[in-house]
Motif scaffolding. Structure first.
Motif, PDB file in Angstrom:
ATOM      1  N   VAL A 242       0.831  -1.206   0.000  1.00  0.00           N
ATOM      2  CA  VAL A 242       0.000   0.000   0.000  1.00  0.00           C
ATOM      3  C   VAL A 242       0.866   1.257   0.000  1.00  0.00           C
ATOM      4  CG1 VAL A 242      -1.790   1.292   1.241  1.00  0.00           C
ATOM      5  CG2 VAL A 242      -1.801  -1.215   1.290  1.00  0.00           C
ATOM      6  N   ALA A 243       0.436   2.248  -0.784  1.00  0.00           N
ATOM      7  CA  ALA A 243       1.006   3.595  -0.742  1.00  0.00           C
ATOM      8  C   ALA A 243      -0.095   4.567  -0.366  1.00  0.00           C
ATOM      9  CB  ALA A 243       1.603   3.975  -2.091  1.00  0.00           C
ATOM     10  N   LEU A 244       0.225   5.475   0.534  1.00  0.00           N
ATOM     11  CA  LEU A 244      -0.720   6.515   0.937  1.00  0.00           C
ATOM     12  C   LEU A 244      -0.133   7.869   0.566  1.00  0.00           C
ATOM     13  CD1 LEU A 244      -3.246   7.557   2.378  1.00  0.00           C
ATOM     14  CD2 LEU A 244      -2.016   7.374   4.535  1.00  0.00           C
ATOM     15  N   VAL A 245      -0.839   8.605  -0.277  1.00  0.00           N
ATOM     16  CA  VAL A 245      -0.390   9.914  -0.744  1.00  0.00           C
ATOM     17  C   VAL A 245      -1.205  10.983  -0.031  1.00  0.00           C
ATOM     18  CG1 VAL A 245      -0.086  11.418  -2.747  1.00  0.00           C
ATOM     19  CG2 VAL A 245       0.199   8.940  -2.989  1.00  0.00           C
ATOM     20  N   GLU A 246      -0.541  11.913   0.635  1.00  0.00           N
ATOM     21  CA  GLU A 246      -1.224  12.983   1.366  1.00  0.00           C
ATOM     22  C   GLU A 246      -0.563  14.319   1.041  1.00  0.00           C
ATOM     23  OE1 GLU A 246      -3.253  15.508   3.029  1.00  0.00           O
ATOM     24  OE2 GLU A 246      -4.029  13.472   3.327  1.00  0.00           O
ATOM     25  N   ALA A 247      -1.383  15.266   0.581  1.00  0.00           N
ATOM     26  CA  ALA A 247      -0.855  16.565   0.160  1.00  0.00           C
ATOM     27  C   ALA A 247      -0.614  17.506   1.333  1.00  0.00           C
ATOM     28  CB  ALA A 247      -1.813  17.220  -0.835  1.00  0.00           C
ATOM     29  N   ALA A 248      -1.254  17.263   2.459  1.00  0.00           N
ATOM     30  CA  ALA A 248      -1.121  18.174   3.606  1.00  0.00           C
ATOM     31  C   ALA A 248      -0.774  17.370   4.856  1.00  0.00           C
ATOM     32  CB  ALA A 248      -2.402  18.988   3.783  1.00  0.00           C
ATOM     33  N   ASP A 249      -1.729  17.260   5.795  1.00  0.00           N
ATOM     34  CA  ASP A 249      -1.466  16.569   7.061  1.00  0.00           C
ATOM     35  C   ASP A 249      -2.287  15.301   7.168  1.00  0.00           C
ATOM     36  OD1 ASP A 249       0.327  18.477   8.168  1.00  0.00           O
ATOM     37  OD2 ASP A 249      -1.376  19.771   8.656  1.00  0.00           O
ATOM     38  N   LEU A 250      -1.695  14.265   7.749  1.00  0.00           N
ATOM     39  CA  LEU A 250      -2.456  13.066   8.065  1.00  0.00           C
ATOM     40  C   LEU A 250      -3.629  13.434   8.972  1.00  0.00           C
ATOM     41  CD1 LEU A 250       0.260  10.342   8.774  1.00  0.00           C
ATOM     42  CD2 LEU A 250      -1.424  10.335   6.930  1.00  0.00           C
ATOM     43  N   GLY A 251      -4.724  12.737   8.782  1.00  0.00           N
ATOM     44  CA  GLY A 251      -5.920  13.004   9.584  1.00  0.00           C
ATOM     45  C   GLY A 251      -6.957  13.810   8.860  1.00  0.00           C
ATOM     46  N   GLY A 252      -6.546  14.503   7.789  1.00  0.00           N
ATOM     47  CA  GLY A 252      -7.505  15.252   6.979  1.00  0.00           C
ATOM     48  C   GLY A 252      -8.177  16.373   7.755  1.00  0.00           C
ATOM     49  N   THR A 253      -9.293  16.826   7.211  1.00  0.00           N
ATOM     50  CA  THR A 253     -10.031  17.924   7.823  1.00  0.00           C
ATOM     51  C   THR A 253     -10.518  17.565   9.212  1.00  0.00           C
ATOM     52  OG1 THR A 253     -10.723  18.859   5.705  1.00  0.00           O
ATOM     53  CG2 THR A 253     -12.087  19.361   7.626  1.00  0.00           C
ATOM     54  N   CYS A 254     -11.016  16.352   9.393  1.00  0.00           N
ATOM     55  CA  CYS A 254     -11.623  15.969  10.677  1.00  0.00           C
ATOM     56  C   CYS A 254     -10.646  16.175  11.826  1.00  0.00           C
ATOM     57  CB  CYS A 254     -12.083  14.520  10.624  1.00  0.00           C
ATOM     58  SG  CYS A 254     -12.863  13.962  12.153  1.00  0.00           S
ATOM     59  N   LEU A 255      -9.442  15.649  11.688  1.00  0.00           N
ATOM     60  CA  LEU A 255      -8.469  15.768  12.766  1.00  0.00           C
ATOM     61  C   LEU A 255      -7.919  17.176  12.879  1.00  0.00           C
ATOM     62  CD1 LEU A 255      -6.598  14.617  14.948  1.00  0.00           C
ATOM     63  CD2 LEU A 255      -4.973  14.069  13.118  1.00  0.00           C
ATOM     64  N   ASN A 256      -7.570  17.783  11.773  1.00  0.00           N
ATOM     65  CA  ASN A 256      -6.775  19.005  11.811  1.00  0.00           C
ATOM     66  C   ASN A 256      -7.577  20.298  11.814  1.00  0.00           C
ATOM     67  OD1 ASN A 256      -3.944  17.845  11.510  1.00  0.00           O
ATOM     68  ND2 ASN A 256      -5.021  16.881   9.795  1.00  0.00           N
ATOM     69  N   HIS A 257      -8.718  20.315  11.142  1.00  0.00           N
ATOM     70  CA  HIS A 257      -9.434  21.571  10.963  1.00  0.00           C
ATOM     71  C   HIS A 257     -10.941  21.442  11.166  1.00  0.00           C
ATOM     72  CE1 HIS A 257      -5.628  22.796   9.287  1.00  0.00           C
ATOM     73  NE2 HIS A 257      -5.729  21.906   8.320  1.00  0.00           N
ATOM     74  N   GLY A 258     -11.394  20.382  11.837  1.00  0.00           N
ATOM     75  CA  GLY A 258     -12.841  20.188  11.939  1.00  0.00           C
ATOM     76  C   GLY A 258     -13.261  19.523  13.228  1.00  0.00           C
ATOM     77  N   CYS A 259     -13.642  18.236  13.118  1.00  0.00           N
ATOM     78  CA  CYS A 259     -14.280  17.521  14.222  1.00  0.00           C
ATOM     79  C   CYS A 259     -13.491  17.597  15.521  1.00  0.00           C
ATOM     80  CB  CYS A 259     -14.469  16.042  13.869  1.00  0.00           C
ATOM     81  SG  CYS A 259     -15.015  15.702  12.194  1.00  0.00           S
ATOM     82  N   ILE A 260     -12.221  17.231  15.472  1.00  0.00           N
ATOM     83  CA  ILE A 260     -11.468  17.059  16.707  1.00  0.00           C
ATOM     84  C   ILE A 260     -11.132  18.385  17.392  1.00  0.00           C
ATOM     85  CG2 ILE A 260      -9.425  16.038  17.755  1.00  0.00           C
ATOM     86  CD1 ILE A 260     -11.611  14.085  16.660  1.00  0.00           C
ATOM     87  N   PRO A 261     -10.571  19.383  16.692  1.00  0.00           N
ATOM     88  CA  PRO A 261     -10.324  20.646  17.407  1.00  0.00           C
ATOM     89  C   PRO A 261     -11.595  21.305  17.925  1.00  0.00           C
ATOM     90  CG  PRO A 261      -9.844  20.861  15.054  1.00  0.00           C
ATOM     91  CD  PRO A 261     -10.023  19.409  15.329  1.00  0.00           C
ATOM     92  N   THR A 262     -12.699  21.184  17.174  1.00  0.00           N
ATOM     93  CA  THR A 262     -13.959  21.753  17.662  1.00  0.00           C
ATOM     94  C   THR A 262     -14.404  21.061  18.941  1.00  0.00           C
ATOM     95  OG1 THR A 262     -14.617  22.232  15.381  1.00  0.00           O
ATOM     96  CG2 THR A 262     -16.334  22.304  17.049  1.00  0.00           C
ATOM     97  N   LYS A 263     -14.248  19.728  19.000  1.00  0.00           N
ATOM     98  CA  LYS A 263     -14.650  19.001  20.209  1.00  0.00           C
ATOM     99  C   LYS A 263     -13.729  19.318  21.377  1.00  0.00           C
ATOM    100  CE  LYS A 263     -17.728  17.385  17.593  1.00  0.00           C
ATOM    101  NZ  LYS A 263     -17.250  18.132  16.397  1.00  0.00           N
ATOM    102  N   LEU A 264     -12.455  19.591  21.097  1.00  0.00           N
ATOM    103  CA  LEU A 264     -11.566  20.016  22.178  1.00  0.00           C
ATOM    104  C   LEU A 264     -12.023  21.348  22.758  1.00  0.00           C
ATOM    105  CD1 LEU A 264      -8.103  19.017  20.671  1.00  0.00           C
ATOM    106  CD2 LEU A 264      -9.232  17.969  22.647  1.00  0.00           C
ATOM    107  N   TRP A 265     -12.447  22.260  21.898  1.00  0.00           N
ATOM    108  CA  TRP A 265     -13.014  23.528  22.376  1.00  0.00           C
ATOM    109  C   TRP A 265     -14.266  23.282  23.204  1.00  0.00           C
ATOM    110  CZ3 TRP A 265     -13.132  27.957  18.187  1.00  0.00           C
ATOM    111  CH2 TRP A 265     -11.819  28.354  17.890  1.00  0.00           C
ATOM    112  N   LEU A 266     -15.180  22.464  22.671  1.00  0.00           N
ATOM    113  CA  LEU A 266     -16.446  22.230  23.372  1.00  0.00           C
ATOM    114  C   LEU A 266     -16.219  21.475  24.681  1.00  0.00           C
ATOM    115  CD1 LEU A 266     -18.715  21.311  20.322  1.00  0.00           C
ATOM    116  CD2 LEU A 266     -18.911  23.353  21.759  1.00  0.00           C
ATOM    117  N   GLY A 267     -15.284  20.531  24.677  1.00  0.00           N
ATOM    118  CA  GLY A 267     -15.005  19.788  25.905  1.00  0.00           C
ATOM    119  C   GLY A 267     -14.429  20.675  26.993  1.00  0.00           C
ATOM    120  N   ALA A 268     -13.518  21.564  26.604  1.00  0.00           N
ATOM    121  CA  ALA A 268     -12.890  22.444  27.592  1.00  0.00           C
ATOM    122  C   ALA A 268     -13.860  23.461  28.161  1.00  0.00           C
ATOM    123  CB  ALA A 268     -11.698  23.157  26.956  1.00  0.00           C
TER     124      ALA A 268
END
Length: 460
Positions: A30-56
Motif C-alpha cells: 500500500v502507498a498513501l499519498v497525502e498533500a497536507a497533514d495526516l488526519g484530513g479535515t476531521c483531525l486538523n481543521h474540523g471535528c477534533i479541534p472543535t470538540k476540544l473547544w467544546l469539551g474544555a
C-alpha cells in the motif's frame, strides 16, 4: 525504478488512513499519498479541534445549569491561549501516532499531491521531487474543503472559514456566523462560551435546516435565551473586512433596503465542496457530478480499478461514514464481500449544549416514501439523569412505519450518549414489543429512549 502497489490511496483522512491500515494489515502493498497533514479535515481543521473547544468549555454550561437551580455558584475561566496550545499538541501527537502506525505496517507514506499520469499510474508531486508509482487499485479519499461563494469569500483577516477560525490566537468579542448548519452551530456555541456575542445569519427559514423541524425550533429557543441574534430567511450579499471589523450586508426582503451587521469577526460556514479537481481522474473514466463529487456505483466504484470514499463521493459527509466505506472497499479487494455497499442507518450528531442526534429517517422523509407514518415522543424533563444535571430541555422522537422503528431523533444535553443504542435499534427495526422486553439500565439517559419507544403513537 517504479514500484507497483496493490492499492494506492489518495488522501490521509479517516477513510484513506483506515483503508491503508486495514489493507496493509491484510498483506497488501500500500502507498498513501497525502498533500497536507495526516488526519484530513476531521483531525486538523474540523471535528477534533472543535470538540476540544467544546469539551474544555462544557464546564461553563454545567455550572450555569446548576447555578440556575440554586445549588452552585462560582466562576470558571478558560485560558484560550492554553486551550489552543493543547489543541495543537494533541493534533501533532495524533498525526505522529498515525505515521508510526503506517510505518509499522509497511505502508509507504508519500507527502505530495497525487495526480493520474496514465492508466494505473500515479504521479506524486512532492516539495522536493516528483515520484511515479503504479497501482493495481486506486482509492480516492481526498475529502472536502469549506465552500465559498461570490461575496462570501474568506479573506483570512476578519472574514474566516472554519480552518481559519480554529486557528485564532484569541476569541473575538463578537462573531457573525454565516450558516446555521452543524459546523456553524458547533463553532458558535464554543465561541459563545468563550465570551463572544453571536449573530447567526442563514438563508434558510430555520436553524439546522436538514433536521426535524421540531429540532430546529428547540435549538432556536435555546440559543435565543442565551442572547444570540438569529436572522433567518435572509440573503447575504457580501461579508468583508473593513478596518478592524467584519461587515455583513444582507437583504431581508426584495423590497427592503440592505441592512448591515458589524462584528469583530465573521465565520463563513455555508457547507463544503469536494477536493476532486486537477487529479486527472477523468482520464480514467471517472465522472464528476454537481460541484465535483465523484460519481460511484453500488460498489463505490468510480471507474475500473478506481474507488472513492468519504466526502469526495458526496454520499455522506461524515468521518465515520468515510471509515465505514473504506472498510467495505478493502473487504471487496480482499474478496471478502461481493454484495453492494450498504451503509445501514448513519448516525449524525450536533455537539454542544443542546446536542442533536439523528439516525434513520425523519418523519417527513418517511412520508415522502409513501408510507403511513406514526411518531412517538418522550420529554427529557422526566429523565433522572437530565434532572441530575439540571438540563431537562429536549425530547426523543421515534418514527414508525409498518410497526417498526425507522428513525430516531433527539435534542437536548448529552443526547449523543444514545447514538449507538439508537443506531442498533433502527438497524434492527425494533417493534414496540421488543423495546418493552429489553432491559434498559437505570438511571441512564437511554431511559428517555425507552420512554419514547413505549409512548403512545400519533400521526406524523
Amino acid at each position: 525504478m517504479t514500484t507497483t502497489y496493490d492499492l494506492a490511496v489518495l488522501g490521509g483522512g479517516p477513510g484513506g488512513f483506515d483503508a491503508a491500515v486495514e489493507a496493509a494489515a491484510a498483506g497488501l502493498k500500500v502507498a498513501l499519498v497525502e498533500a497536507a497533514d495526516l488526519g484530513g479535515t476531521c483531525l486538523n481543521h474540523g471535528c477534533i479541534p472543535t470538540k476540544l473547544w467544546l469539551g474544555a468549555t462544557s464546564v461553563l454550561e454545567e455550572l450555569a445549569a446548576q447555578t440556575k437551580v440554586r445549588v452552585a455558584a462560582g466562576e470558571v475561566r478558560v485560558d484560550f491561549a492554553a486551550l489552543q496550545a493543547r489543541k495543537d499538541r494533541h493534533l501533532a501527537a495524533t498525526r505522529k501516532a498515525m505515521a508510526q502506525r503506517l510505518g509499522q505496517l509497511g505502508v509507504d507514506l508519500l507527502p505530495g499531491r497525487g495526480r493520474i499520469a496514465g492508466a494505473n499510474t500515479l504521479e506524486v508531486l512532492g516539495a522536493e521531487a516528483t515520484r511515479t508509482l503504479d497501482f493495481r487499485k486506486l482509492l480516492v479519499a481526498t475529502g472536502s474543503r469549506p465552500a465559498a461563494f461570490p461575496g462570501l469569500m474568506p479573506d483570512g483577516a476578519r472574514v474566516l472559514d472554519s480552518t481559519g477560525f480554529l486557528a485564532l490566537p484569541a476569541m473575538p468579542k463578537s462573531l457573525i456566523v454565516v450558516g446555521g448548519g452543524f459546523i456553524g452551530l458547533e463553532m458558535a456555541q464554543a465561541a459563545h462560551r468563550l465570551g463572544a456575542h453571536i449573530t447567526i445569519v442563514d438563508a434558510l427559514p430555520r436553524l439546522a435546516g436538514l433536521e426535524d423541524p421540531e429540532v430546529s425550533k428547540a435549538l432556536e429557543a435555546v440559543f435565543k435565551r442565551q442572547g444570540w441574534d438569529i436572522r433567518l430567511g435572509v440573503k447575504v450579499t457580501s461579508v468583508t473586512t473593513q478596518g478592524d471589523s467584519a461587515v455583513l450586508s444582507m437583504l431581508t426582503s426584495a423590497e427592503a433596503p440592505a441592512e448591515e451587521l458589524v462584528a469583530e469577526c465573521a465565520l463563513v460556514a455555508v457547507g463544503r465542496r469536494p477536493n476532486s479537481t486537477d487529479l486527472g481522474l477523468e482520464s480514467l473514466g471517472v465522472a464528476l457530478v454537481g460541484p465535483g463529487y465523484i460519481n460511484t456505483n453500488e460498489n463505490l466504484e468510480a471507474a475500473p480499478d478506481v474507488f472513492a470514499v468519504g466526502d469526495v463521493n458526496g454520499r455522506m459527509l461524515l468521518a465515520h461514514a468515510a471509515s465505514h466505506q473504506a472498510h467495505y472497499v478493502v473487504e471487496r479487494l480482499l474478496d471478502k464481500t461481493r454484495g453492494a455497499y450498504d451503509s445501514g442507518p448513519v448516525p449524525s450528531i450536533l455537539y454542544g449544549s443542546p446536542e442533536v442526534l439523528r439516525v434513520g429517517l425523519m418523519a417527513g422523509e418517511a412520508q415522502a416514501q409513501g408510507d403511513d407514518v406514526l411518531v412517538s415522543r418522550a420529554q427529557l424533563i422526566a429523565n433522572p439523569i437530565a434532572q441530575a444535571h439540571a438540563a431537562t430541555q429536549g425530547f426523543v422522537k421515534c418514527v414508525w412505519r409498518q410497526g417498526r422503528v425507522a428513525g430516531i431523533t433527539a435534542v437536548g444535553a448529552d443526547v449523543s450518549r444514545m447514538a449507538v443504542s439508537a443506531s442498533l435499534i433502527v438497524q434492527a427495526g425494533w417493534t414496540r414489543e421488543e423495546a418493552a422486553n429489553f432491559m434498559f439500565p437505570h438511571p441512564t439517559l437511554d431511559e428517555s429512549l425507552k420512554a419514547a419507544l413505549l409512548a403512545d403513537k400519533e400521526a406524523a
